[in-house]
Design a protein around this motif. Structure first.
Motif, short mmCIF file in Angstrom:
data_model
loop_
_atom_site.label_atom_id
_atom_site.label_comp_id
_atom_site.label_asym_id
_atom_site.label_seq_id
_atom_site.Cartn_x
_atom_site.Cartn_y
_atom_site.Cartn_z
N GLN A 1 -2.97 2.21 7.83
CA GLN A 1 -1.76 2.43 7.04
C GLN A 1 -1.67 3.85 6.50
OE1 GLN A 1 -0.36 -0.75 4.49
NE2 GLN A 1 -1.73 -2.23 5.44
N ALA A 2 -2.34 4.77 7.18
CA ALA A 2 -2.18 6.22 6.97
C ALA A 2 -2.59 6.69 5.58
CB ALA A 2 -0.73 6.63 7.26
N ALA A 3 -3.71 6.17 5.08
CA ALA A 3 -4.20 6.65 3.80
C ALA A 3 -4.85 8.03 3.92
CB ALA A 3 -5.21 5.65 3.22
N LEU A 4 -5.45 8.31 5.08
CA LEU A 4 -6.23 9.55 5.23
C LEU A 4 -5.42 10.82 5.00
CD1 LEU A 4 -8.94 10.81 5.81
CD2 LEU A 4 -8.44 10.65 8.27
N PRO A 5 -4.22 10.99 5.57
CA PRO A 5 -3.48 12.24 5.33
C PRO A 5 -3.22 12.50 3.85
CG PRO A 5 -2.51 11.03 7.16
CD PRO A 5 -3.53 10.12 6.54
N LEU A 6 -2.95 11.46 3.08
CA LEU A 6 -2.72 11.65 1.65
C LEU A 6 -4.00 12.03 0.93
CD1 LEU A 6 -0.26 8.70 0.97
CD2 LEU A 6 0.25 11.12 0.73
N LEU A 7 -5.13 11.49 1.38
CA LEU A 7 -6.40 11.84 0.76
C LEU A 7 -6.75 13.31 1.03
CD1 LEU A 7 -8.57 8.66 1.46
CD2 LEU A 7 -7.18 9.23 -0.54
N SER B 1 -3.38 9.31 -10.66
CA SER B 1 -4.15 9.57 -9.44
C SER B 1 -5.52 8.92 -9.49
CB SER B 1 -4.30 11.08 -9.22
OG SER B 1 -3.06 11.69 -8.99
N MET B 2 -6.18 9.06 -10.64
CA MET B 2 -7.50 8.47 -10.79
C MET B 2 -7.45 6.95 -10.63
SD MET B 2 -9.95 10.67 -11.31
CE MET B 2 -11.18 9.64 -12.08
N LEU B 3 -6.45 6.32 -11.22
CA LEU B 3 -6.36 4.86 -11.15
C LEU B 3 -5.98 4.39 -9.75
CD1 LEU B 3 -4.73 4.19 -14.62
CD2 LEU B 3 -6.95 3.34 -13.85
N VAL B 4 -5.09 5.11 -9.09
CA VAL B 4 -4.73 4.74 -7.71
C VAL B 4 -5.97 4.84 -6.82
CG1 VAL B 4 -3.42 5.44 -5.67
CG2 VAL B 4 -2.29 5.36 -7.89
N LEU C 1 0.81 -1.22 0.00
CA LEU C 1 0.00 0.00 0.00
C LEU C 1 0.85 1.28 0.00
CD1 LEU C 1 -2.82 1.27 0.03
CD2 LEU C 1 -2.75 1.14 2.53
N PRO C 2 1.91 1.37 0.81
CA PRO C 2 2.73 2.60 0.76
C PRO C 2 3.25 2.93 -0.64
CG PRO C 2 3.29 1.31 2.70
CD PRO C 2 2.39 0.45 1.87
N ALA C 3 3.70 1.91 -1.37
CA ALA C 3 4.18 2.15 -2.73
C ALA C 3 3.06 2.64 -3.64
CB ALA C 3 4.80 0.87 -3.29
N LEU C 4 1.85 2.12 -3.43
CA LEU C 4 0.70 2.57 -4.22
C LEU C 4 0.35 4.02 -3.89
CD1 LEU C 4 -1.56 1.76 -6.21
CD2 LEU C 4 -2.92 1.06 -4.21
N LEU C 5 0.35 4.35 -2.61
CA LEU C 5 0.00 5.71 -2.20
C LEU C 5 1.02 6.73 -2.69
CD1 LEU C 5 -1.18 5.01 1.47
CD2 LEU C 5 -2.61 5.55 -0.51
N GLN C 6 2.27 6.33 -2.83
CA GLN C 6 3.30 7.25 -3.31
C GLN C 6 3.05 7.71 -4.74
OE1 GLN C 6 7.13 5.39 -2.76
NE2 GLN C 6 6.98 5.42 -0.52
#
Length: 513
Positions: free
Chosen positions: A422-428, A398-401, A384-389
């Motif tokens: 896994q800290a998705a919220l701050p990036l969102l 961005s759309m596909l991620v 997931l971290p690699a995907l969020l990066q």
């Protein structure tokens, strides 16, 4: 509808899907042109010839304008220097104007055809090179003037000269690019059965040329109705798949060509009927291409990966489109190595060949759309971290991620909990300030799923000021209603029974596009 993503790209219905895919096709073809995979190919040996003695160079010097008739007469006279006259003619035919003038001369093409079919190997080869120069013309009239030679080009594909077979193949490929008349002539002459026989050749040069011809045929406007059915009814698909998957061992040239051929077939079937791909499934296309991607990923590194991107791109496209169908999903082995392979590919090519990133994510989208196994594997393998990066990479990425993240969140509370942990919220929250309504809209869908399945996300969203960022989009017409619903959800007290007071709004929210 927002809740369904397989094969639909980052949101939208069937028509939007087709529009998006046409745009991606254009981008891919642009990438092919940039990598020398052009619509026409030209086989020349001028550099080698220029290195010979001075007399040979004099023969190869370009002729002056207006000397085409003299060259034709020299070729027709049958002197001992006929080969030399053919060489001079070949050099002259590198000019578009000379090509046009030559085919207008009475008996010119007929003379070349006669020499091409003669019993003198050297003369035959030079005549073939002249015909090849003509085939490279961008003028459809020049290509159509070459129609009398097409049956002979097919005949010599069963010969023993690899050099002549290669010339015949690239000449055929060039001719079918330019003229529907030529293609209409070749089909009843049996080009598909001839290619099906030729594909069993042991010579890499022949196979690569054959792949070029077939790829040009499969891109023709009449291919869906007249060419693809013939190909599917032949032995070509099984040999194409074999050659694609053996590319790492025996050279990637032919593998690249046949991978694009397979892509054109799969893509056409994907848009139109969905039925013919069953034949490809029966050949084991999905597990074979999966295994190939895993093998490629095991061999590449950021410092040593150049060249393989040409094979990876069409393989990703084929597999992604096959998995967009029910039969493809059933054939997909639950192999977590494929996930690892996709992330290795994205890591290795992010800087030098970024066009592979959306292609990899498209496949990842179709893997995660309905199958919990790949969603669980992505989380458990700490991918997931690699995907969020990748979120800030580009609008398409961005759309596909975000679409892949929606696929995961849609699986329910346990998956949403892990996304939150896994800290998705701050990036969102960062995505919400992007000045792109489409990206923000996809982010809103993800937040909706997270709020719905794991209410703690909504509480933390408010704590981090997310509701204030959300309010900034209240004036955006296409986002207004979704923003209103999310604000209502986010500002409810934690522990409210499944956001029951928002049930009507949620129903509206889920119907939005």
């Amino acid at each position: 509808m927002w809740g369904r993503r397989r094969g639909a790209g980052p949101g939208g219905g069937a028509e939007e899907l087709r529009a998006r895919r046409r745009e991606r096709e254009a981008a891919l073809r642009k990438a092919r042109r940039e990598q020398q995979l052009v619509s026409k190919r030209l086989l020349r040996e001028d550099e080698a010839e220029r290195g010979r003695d001075g007399a040979e160079r004099a023969v190869l010097d370009p002729v002056l304008q207006g000397e085409v008739s003299e060259l034709l007469r020299g070729v027709q006279r049958g002197s001992e220097d006929r080969r030399g006259w053919l060489r001079r003619l070949r050099r002259a035919l590198q000019s578009k104007e000379t090509q046009q003038e030559f085919v207008r001369l009475d008996g010119a093409v007929r003379t070349l055809v006669g020499l091409f079919t003669c019993s003198l190997p050297d003369v035959q080869l030079e005549a073939a090179r002249c015909l090849h120069e003509l085939s490279h013309s961008s003028d459809a009239a020049v290509a159509e003037a070459c129609v009398p030679v097409t049956s002979y080009l097919l005949t010599y594909l069963s010969g023993h000269s690899v050099e002549l077979m290669e010339l015949c193949l690239y000449t055929l490929g060039n001719l079918v690019v330019e003229s529907e008349v030529v293609r209409k002539k070749l089909l009843p002459q049996g080009i598909i059965p001839v290619l099906a026989s030729c594909i069993q050749s042991p010579h890499e040069a022949v196979l690569e040329g054959l792949g070029y011809v077939l790829s040009q045929l499969l891109q023709a406007k009449e291919a869906p109705a007249e060419i693809i059915p013939l190909v599917l009814d032949s032995v070509l698909p099984q040999h194409m798949l074999r050659l694609i998957c053996s590319g790492l061992k025996f050279g990637t040239g032919a593998a690249v060509e046949f991978a694009w051929c397979l892509h054109y077939i799969v893509y056409d079937v994907f848009l139109r009927s969905h039925t013919a791909n069953v034949e490809l499934m029966s050949l084991g296309a999905v597990p074979a291409l999966t295994s190939l991607l895993c093998d490629i990923a095991s061999e590449i590194s950021p410092s040593d990966s150049e060249g393989l991107e040409l094979l990876i791109c069409p393989v990703l496209r084929c597999l992604g489109n096959l998995l967009a169908e029910e039969t493809g999903r059933e054939a997909q082995p639950q192999d977590e190595r494929l996930l690892v392979a996709l992330f290795i590919i994205m890591h290795c090519y992010l800087q030098q060949h970024p066009f592979l990133i959306p292609e990899s994510l498209w496949l990842l989208n179709n893997l995660t759309a309905d199958e919990p196994f790949f969603c669980s594997a992505l989380l458990s393998m700490d991918l997931l971290p690699a995907l969020l990066q990748l979120l800030p990479h580009s609008q398409t990425v961005s759309m596909l991620v975000l679409t892949v993240l929606c696929n995961i969140a849609e699986k329910g509370p346990a998956y949403c909990q892990q996304l939150h942990q896994q800290a998705a919220l701050p990036l969102l929250l960062h995505v919400l300030v992007v000045p792109d309504p489409e990206v923000v809209g996809q982010c809103l869908e993800l937040l909706h799923l997270l709020f719905l399945h794991w209410p703690q996300v909504a509480a933390d969203f408010v704590k981090q000021g997310g509701h204030q960022t959300l309010e900034q989009h209240q004036s955006t017409p296409e986002l207004q209603e979704r923003v209103r619903v999310l604000l209502e959800m986010a500002l409810q007290p934690l522990g409210a029974p499944a956001f029951s007071s928002s049930s009507a709004a949620l129903s509206t929210f889920s119907q939005m596009t």
